[in-house]
Design an enzyme around this catalytic site. Sequence first.
Site, mmCIF file in Angstrom:
data_model
loop_
_atom_site.group_PDB
_atom_site.id
_atom_site.type_symbol
_atom_site.label_atom_id
_atom_site.label_comp_id
_atom_site.label_asym_id
_atom_site.label_seq_id
_atom_site.Cartn_x
_atom_site.Cartn_y
_atom_site.Cartn_z
ATOM 1 N N LYS A 14 48.542 102.224 -48.081
ATOM 2 C CA LYS A 14 49.860 102.721 -48.472
ATOM 3 C C LYS A 14 49.943 102.833 -49.988
ATOM 4 C CE LYS A 14 53.591 102.308 -46.378
ATOM 5 N NZ LYS A 14 54.898 101.897 -45.819
ATOM 6 N N GLU A 73 64.685 99.676 -39.735
ATOM 7 C CA GLU A 73 63.714 99.000 -40.603
ATOM 8 C C GLU A 73 64.401 97.896 -41.378
ATOM 9 O OE1 GLU A 73 61.515 101.265 -43.452
ATOM 10 O OE2 GLU A 73 60.953 102.844 -42.034
ATOM 11 N N GLU A 119 54.191 97.313 -50.980
ATOM 12 C CA GLU A 119 54.104 98.299 -49.899
ATOM 13 C C GLU A 119 52.953 98.015 -48.938
ATOM 14 O OE1 GLU A 119 55.991 100.943 -48.988
ATOM 15 O OE2 GLU A 119 57.478 100.277 -50.446
ATOM 16 N N GLU A 138 49.256 97.247 -44.367
ATOM 17 C CA GLU A 138 48.584 98.553 -44.355
ATOM 18 C C GLU A 138 47.949 98.807 -45.722
ATOM 19 O OE1 GLU A 138 51.100 101.635 -42.216
ATOM 20 O OE2 GLU A 138 52.496 99.939 -42.292
#
Length: 481
Positions: free
Chosen positions: A325, A268, A331, A322
Amino acid sequence: MAIRTQCWSLLALLLLSGVRFFSPASASPLVGVNYGQVANNLPSPDRVVGLLQSANITKVKLYDADPKVLRAFRGTDIEFVVAIPNECVRQMADPSQALAWVKSNVKQYVPDTRIGYVTVGNEVLTGNDTTLAGCLIPAMQNVYAALRTLGLSDKVEVTTANSLAVLETSYPPSSGRFRRDLAGPVRLLLEFHERTGSPFLINAYPFFAYMSEPKHISLDYVLFRPNAGIVDPGNGLHYDNMLFAQIDAVYAALEAAGHGKLIVKVSETGWPSKGDPQETGATLGNAQTYNGNLMKIVAEQKGTPKRPDCALEVYVFALFNENLKPGPTSERNYGLFKPDGTPAYDVGLDCARLGPASTGGQSSSSSSDSFDNPNDPSSSSTFSSFSSATVKIPTFLRLLLFFVAAFNKLSSLSNSVDKHRKDCFPCGGAFSHKDWLAWASSALIIFPQDRRRQANGGSKREEGPWILSFPKGDLDFTSPF
């Protein structure tokens, strides 16, 4: 001369005049992406197939083993990292449950869906549940044993993703050492990697370091922009970006622990395009710069100062923004793409488009080029028929099919060629063989992709599809030569 005669002439000349097939000595490892789905507005997996293929992304990391995703990508050339979530790691300490998981989440999909890795947990060693660390290695061993039992251990590797918090020291990079309080599980983990040949994965985010100390860390240094950099006093190596320094700190820790031969891969890394007021640096411009420069570095096969000959393998976080999240605004804003499939910012993926929704419950393996887009009226049905399946046929027949497809595509370009001819010869005349070769040199390239995987301390070479490249896009033959 008729266009079809000219096309055949061009193809013959390509074979007879020094234009040749070649395989690069070391193919560039492609950037992968983390495909998270903590959202209620994402496109269906069968549509994501087209998005990834049109963006030429061939490596995807999941945070589970979502059957909808794995079924949708059957027959494609995209390799997956599937994951056992943290909440299931404890169960994998039971060999029977590990075997059942591998049967249900790996065995039933391969080889139709390419699965290269299973990650057991995410940042387990540095997570809040300290008791889970004791289950990690037994779980990994059982999953590996299950893969061996099922005859898959030579195709699927077992690993786990680690936070940089496993390091006690990371600056300067040469001083990198693992935390002493994690000595026991880290030793067992490294022994497992050494024994099985699997890579050591890290989640590395220069963004967090910059956000915590923006007055002391150069933004240019973390965004891969030109800067003075730093010199490691321990070994004299020069670093012009933080990600390389973080990776080499892990290599230094591995060497100090007696496992310097292990390969480090970045599971990541990324940069948010939006954040809360206190999240310094979380801007669209910085996200575009970080990820854009990162992709260029990976494409150039640049290794770190400590391992200059070891090209990076990186999974960018994340594929989509997203919206569900939890946590700070950042985030929910790491995505390269918005949920509607449009790029969140420009990093050279503007050509990417969501594929059509599948009507049969399973996505076909379409090429990653604009010619085969069903929504594009200029699509070539001939090319679509060749790019929809992986087949086992003799090389000579594949070459024949390749040239037939090339002939049809060149024929479909007759209008543009005629226009080019008129531009070049306003008073009439026709292309000579030299003219055709000059045009071909800028319009046509034929080469096989070359993929390499590190395993058991060595390099396994996998020669991928042949690519026919035109100015507008690529034809990807999914059956490897």
